[in-house]
Design a protein around this motif. Structure first.
Motif, mmCIF file in Angstrom:
data_model
loop_
_atom_site.group_PDB
_atom_site.id
_atom_site.type_symbol
_atom_site.label_atom_id
_atom_site.label_comp_id
_atom_site.label_asym_id
_atom_site.label_seq_id
_atom_site.Cartn_x
_atom_site.Cartn_y
_atom_site.Cartn_z
ATOM 1 N N GLU A 110 0.841 -1.197 0.000
ATOM 2 C CA GLU A 110 0.000 0.000 0.000
ATOM 3 C C GLU A 110 0.879 1.252 0.000
ATOM 4 O OE1 GLU A 110 -3.349 0.247 -0.208
ATOM 5 O OE2 GLU A 110 -3.290 -1.932 -0.551
ATOM 6 N N ALA A 163 -2.010 13.739 -1.130
ATOM 7 C CA ALA A 163 -3.229 12.928 -1.169
ATOM 8 C C ALA A 163 -3.599 12.585 -2.603
ATOM 9 C CB ALA A 163 -4.377 13.676 -0.486
ATOM 10 N N GLU A 164 -3.468 13.555 -3.499
ATOM 11 C CA GLU A 164 -3.733 13.297 -4.913
ATOM 12 C C GLU A 164 -2.720 12.319 -5.482
ATOM 13 O OE1 GLU A 164 -5.247 13.425 -8.785
ATOM 14 O OE2 GLU A 164 -6.122 13.910 -6.835
ATOM 15 N N LYS A 166 -2.160 4.510 -6.467
ATOM 16 C CA LYS A 166 -3.040 3.341 -6.321
ATOM 17 C C LYS A 166 -3.638 2.947 -7.662
ATOM 18 C CE LYS A 166 -4.447 3.841 -1.466
ATOM 19 N NZ LYS A 166 -5.576 4.121 -0.541
ATOM 20 N N ARG A 167 -4.052 3.938 -8.414
ATOM 21 C CA ARG A 167 -4.698 3.660 -9.697
ATOM 22 C C ARG A 167 -3.712 3.084 -10.718
ATOM 23 N NH1 ARG A 167 -7.493 8.712 -11.910
ATOM 24 N NH2 ARG A 167 -5.572 9.114 -13.051
ATOM 25 N N GLU A 213 -1.195 9.949 -3.870
ATOM 26 C CA GLU A 213 -1.532 8.614 -3.385
ATOM 27 C C GLU A 213 -2.647 7.987 -4.220
ATOM 28 O OE1 GLU A 213 -1.569 7.077 0.948
ATOM 29 O OE2 GLU A 213 -3.620 7.775 0.554
ATOM 30 N N ARG A 214 -3.647 8.782 -4.571
ATOM 31 C CA ARG A 214 -4.737 8.270 -5.409
ATOM 32 C C ARG A 214 -4.216 7.821 -6.773
ATOM 33 N NH1 ARG A 214 -7.600 12.485 -2.766
ATOM 34 N NH2 ARG A 214 -7.144 13.978 -4.450
ATOM 35 N N LEU A 215 -3.326 8.619 -7.346
ATOM 36 C CA LEU A 215 -2.765 8.281 -8.659
ATOM 37 C C LEU A 215 -1.914 7.019 -8.591
ATOM 38 C CD1 LEU A 215 -1.712 11.809 -9.982
ATOM 39 C CD2 LEU A 215 -3.550 10.355 -10.869
ATOM 40 N N THR A 232 1.526 9.744 2.006
ATOM 41 C CA THR A 232 0.948 10.831 2.805
ATOM 42 C C THR A 232 1.485 10.806 4.233
ATOM 43 O OG1 THR A 232 -0.958 9.448 3.374
ATOM 44 C CG2 THR A 232 -1.184 10.892 1.457
ATOM 45 N N ARG A 264 -2.358 -0.597 -9.846
ATOM 46 C CA ARG A 264 -3.363 -1.611 -9.548
ATOM 47 C C ARG A 264 -3.101 -2.919 -10.269
ATOM 48 N NH1 ARG A 264 -8.159 1.194 -10.782
ATOM 49 N NH2 ARG A 264 -7.880 2.233 -8.786
#
Length: 413
Positions: A207, A400-401, A407-408, A403-405, A211, A411
């Motif tokens: 993971e 935070a942005e 993860k995507r 981290e989202r990128l 952040t 994947r």
């Protein structure tokens, strides 16, 4: 390790010495300054083995881009390839490299190498796919003359990040920048303050952890340096960067020990004696680069390729010659008692800097690479950090942005 960013494509054959006839030809693919080292090492290798080695050099980025294509298509790669530490994780995960543990019993050499470097060359199966050839102990190069002009003491400068920034404010009074880019400070903190059971960007479960306080601190300190006008906003490996070293535009550079070879050999040889080197600020230890030698599965000369890797990584005197020629710090620990480490280095004002490099190398903790590291690095250091430094974006929002990128984009890796 990060090396000279120039385009160089040269095919040079090392002549066999004496009456030995070359029995087999192999190719070595890498990036500068490996060619300088190979020019010194290959004649002896050919004499001893009868194996003739050609080499193909491309700049750091182009070499890895080409190798990515070669491994994906199953053709075009050399028999031995250099892989930077930043790329070793994804290349191992690609499945295009030979399992050196299974094919050549490479694990017999494990104890010869710095533990953290050996771990970086392993796959998730515990087998090794890349043998460390050099390391990048993280250090700070500094201009002695510019330090003297401020009346500061180097030990005080590196005491913590506040004192490092205070030094930058003194330098600014003399129209000198603290560092080429504030981004290098963020990178240093990210790379050297990794917690237990963490990777650079991911935790033990895969993971993303970008952040976490480590990244917030790295971005915060880099932003303070930028906001105070203490960095020159110069990108590494650019012509401006080279000129900055030559002209004394900036007073410090955080980097790997390997930068010494570039400074004295081609970037700024005329500045000999003006430089010194110290530990990174705030008492941190960490790796800043390093290289591995691997064999692509597509090679038709795997046995000969392995002999070259053995020669360059497990033979003490060869590792030392590689070190002496291009400043690439040895990955092989058996070299660390060599008298060469006690030698004064004229370029660094007579400092016995190799002792410092060895001390740093011994204090670096293992950090296992993850297959998504290259994706996370680009998102964090090339995107989110630049938004914070150049566009004044909120740090926590940017992370935070990111981290989202991450993860995507990881994947399906």
């Amino acid at each position: 390790m990060k090396l000279k960013s120039i385009t160089l494509a040269a095919m040079v054959s090392a002549a066999a010495v004496g009456s030995v006839q070359a029995e087999e030809n192999i190719r070595f693919d890498g990036f500068p300054d490996f060619d300088s080292s190979l020019n010194v090492l290959l004649p002896d290798f050919t004499e001893k083995t009868g194996i003739k080695v050609d080499y193909l050099m491309n700049n750091h980025g182009d070499h890895h881009t080409k190798l990515t294509t070669n491994l994906a298509t199953g053709s075009g790669a050399g028999d031995v390839v250099v892989v930077d530490v930043e790329k070793i994780g994804p290349f191992v995960a690609s499945g295009g490299l030979v399992n050196l543990s299974a094919s050549f019993k490479a694990d017999q050499y494990k104890d010869q190498f710095a533990p953290y470097a050996w771990a970086q060359g392993q796959g998730s199966d515990g087998s090794v796919y890349g043998i460390p050839v050099d390391l990048g102990p993280g250090v700070m190069y500094y201009r002695r003359d510019l330090l003297k002009d401020t009346g500061e003491n180097i030990n005080e400068v590196i005491k913590d990040w506040d004192s490092y920034i205070a030094y930058g404010e003194e330098l600014k009074k003399n129209n000198v920048y603290l560092i080429a880019s504030a981004a290098d400070v963020a990178q240093a903190i990210i790379f050297t303050t990794v917690g237990d059971n963490e990777g650079l960007y991911f935790d033990a479960k895969g993971e993303p952890i970008v952040t976490s306080p480590r990244f917030v601190k790295a971005f915060t300190i880099a932003k303070e340096i930028r906001d105070k006008g203490l960095d020159a906003r110069i990108t590494a490996w650019s012509n401006e960067w080279y000129e900055g070293f030559r002209k004394g535009t900036f007073a410090t550079q955080l980097s790997g020990a390997w930068l010494l070879g570039h400074l004295q050999n081609w970037i700024a040889p005329e500045t000999s004696g003006k430089w010194g080197v110290e530990n990174l600020p705030n008492g941190i230890y960490g790796s800043w680069g390093g290289s591995f030698l691997s064999i692509p599965k597509q090679s038709e000369h795997k046995e000969a390729a392995w002999k070259l890797i053995q020669y360059m990584t497990t033979e003490r005197e060869v590792q030392l010659k590689h070190f002496e020629t291009i400043g690439a710090f040895p990955a092989n620990k058996t070299t660390y008692d060599s008298p060469i480490f006690n030698e004064e280095i004229p370029f660094l004002g007579g400092q016995k800097a190799r002792l410092l490099f060895a001390d740093v190398a011994k204090n670096i903790k293992p950090v296992l690479p993850a297959k998504g590291d290259h994706v996370a690095r680009a998102i964090i250091l090339e995107n989110a950090l630049m938004q914070v430094l150049d566009e004044d974006r909120d740090i926590k929002e940017a992370l935070a942005e990111a981290e989202r990128l991450i993860k995507r984009r990881t994947r399906n890796l």
